[in-house]
Enzyme design. Structure first.
Site, short mmCIF file in Angstrom:
data_model
loop_
_atom_site.label_atom_id
_atom_site.label_comp_id
_atom_site.label_asym_id
_atom_site.label_seq_id
_atom_site.Cartn_x
_atom_site.Cartn_y
_atom_site.Cartn_z
N GLU A 183 5.90 -1.28 14.77
CA GLU A 183 5.99 -0.65 13.45
C GLU A 183 5.37 -1.57 12.41
OE1 GLU A 183 6.06 1.72 11.58
OE2 GLU A 183 8.06 2.55 11.28
N PHE A 238 6.40 -2.75 -3.04
CA PHE A 238 5.61 -1.78 -2.30
C PHE A 238 4.28 -2.40 -1.96
CE2 PHE A 238 3.23 1.95 -1.16
CZ PHE A 238 4.18 2.64 -0.42
N VAL A 239 4.00 -2.50 -0.66
CA VAL A 239 2.78 -3.19 -0.22
C VAL A 239 1.82 -2.22 0.49
CG1 VAL A 239 3.71 -5.53 -0.06
CG2 VAL A 239 4.03 -3.97 1.86
N ARG A 295 -5.36 1.67 3.40
CA ARG A 295 -5.03 1.23 4.77
C ARG A 295 -6.03 0.22 5.31
NH1 ARG A 295 -0.94 4.53 6.95
NH2 ARG A 295 -1.03 6.72 6.34
N ASP A 329 -0.32 2.30 3.64
CA ASP A 329 -0.99 3.12 2.63
C ASP A 329 -0.13 3.40 1.41
OD1 ASP A 329 0.87 4.94 3.94
OD2 ASP A 329 -0.23 6.54 2.91
N LYS A 371 11.83 -5.21 5.01
CA LYS A 371 12.43 -5.30 3.66
C LYS A 371 13.94 -5.14 3.84
CE LYS A 371 8.94 -2.52 1.39
NZ LYS A 371 8.74 -1.39 0.46
N GLY A 401 0.63 3.89 10.22
CA GLY A 401 0.65 2.54 9.66
C GLY A 401 0.45 1.39 10.63
N ASP A 423 11.81 -0.41 6.37
CA ASP A 423 12.29 -0.34 4.99
C ASP A 423 13.76 0.10 5.03
OD1 ASP A 423 11.94 -0.22 2.14
OD2 ASP A 423 11.43 1.89 2.26
P1 IMP Z 1 11.85 3.52 6.65
O1 IMP Z 1 12.15 4.74 7.46
O2 IMP Z 1 12.43 3.63 5.25
O3 IMP Z 1 12.22 2.23 7.31
O4 IMP Z 1 10.32 3.53 6.36
C1 IMP Z 1 9.37 3.17 7.26
C2 IMP Z 1 8.03 3.73 6.87
O5 IMP Z 1 7.90 3.86 5.45
C3 IMP Z 1 6.94 2.78 7.28
O6 IMP Z 1 6.47 3.06 8.57
C4 IMP Z 1 5.88 3.03 6.23
O7 IMP Z 1 5.06 4.11 6.64
C5 IMP Z 1 6.63 3.45 5.00
N1 IMP Z 1 6.81 2.33 4.05
C6 IMP Z 1 7.94 1.67 3.73
N2 IMP Z 1 7.72 0.71 2.84
C7 IMP Z 1 6.40 0.74 2.58
C8 IMP Z 1 5.53 -0.06 1.76
O8 IMP Z 1 5.92 -1.01 1.06
N3 IMP Z 1 4.22 0.29 1.78
C9 IMP Z 1 3.71 1.31 2.53
N4 IMP Z 1 4.48 2.07 3.32
C10 IMP Z 1 5.81 1.78 3.35
#
Ligand code: IMP
Length: 172
Positions: A95, A148-149, A161, A155, A127, A40, A99
């Protein structure tokens, strides 16, 4: 699926320039290692580093917590670790989006075991309402609501992407 522009190219490039300015100021004269989280962060990293005038190095790690779904599985694994030396160096994790925070938290813990001089996080999007572990993001582009973006590296099932804007993906 329907796409709606949420942050356009101009807003993104302004944020990237601002973040690069902050990083340039804080890491002046240091031997910075920028560690992008694949896949990403690849576009964000490419834009960010072209504003920096530092003797930096780049490396990439690959972590996975998402399948093709929009919800985290909660389990993180590292499929590709840093290839170079981390010990004694200032490291900046790059990053695309934070999320739940589980991915970055996992990476921070992994890096800590290798004895870096410091570890900070640079994220384009955050987020905060979804956070499951406390994290402090030193360099942040935008806080966004629980949407969700896609686009600008992000992606949905490996698609979108390449979009130059960040868009909200909505079910029709
Ligand atoms: P986390 O471990 O939940 O913080 O997630 C991080 C990863 O989840 C990011 O590097 C993204 O690859 C994916 N991700 C989280 N939210 C989104 C979104 O809204 N769109 C696309 N990928 C997301």
């Amino acid at each position: 699926m329907k796409l709606e522009v949420f942050l356009d190219q101009h807003q993104i490039s302004q944020a990237v320039e601002r973040l690069a300015g902050e990083i340039q100021r804080d890491y002046e004269g240091m031997d910075l290692l920028m560690l992008g989280v694949l896949k990403g962060s690849f576009i964000f990293m490419a834009d960010l580093v072209r504003h920096l005038r530092l003797p930096l190095e780049m490396d990439f790690v690959r972590l996975s917590s998402y399948g093709d779904a929009t919800e985290s599985s909660g389990r993180v694994s590292m499929t590709q670790g840093p290839s170079g030396e981390v010990k004694g160096r200032p490291v900046l994790i790059v990053e695309d989006i934070v999320d739940s925070g589980l991915t970055v938290d996992f990476l921070m813990k992994h890096l800590a075991r290798q004895g870096p001089a410091s570890v900070r996080i640079c994220a384009l999007l955050d987020k905060p309402s979804r956070r499951q572990v406390p994290l402090s993001i030193h360099y942040l582009g935008f806080q966004i609501p629980d949407l969700f973006v896609v686009g600008y590296g992000l992606d949905y099932g490996e698609k979108y992407r390449h979009l130059p804007d960040i868009c909200v993906l909505k079910q029709e």
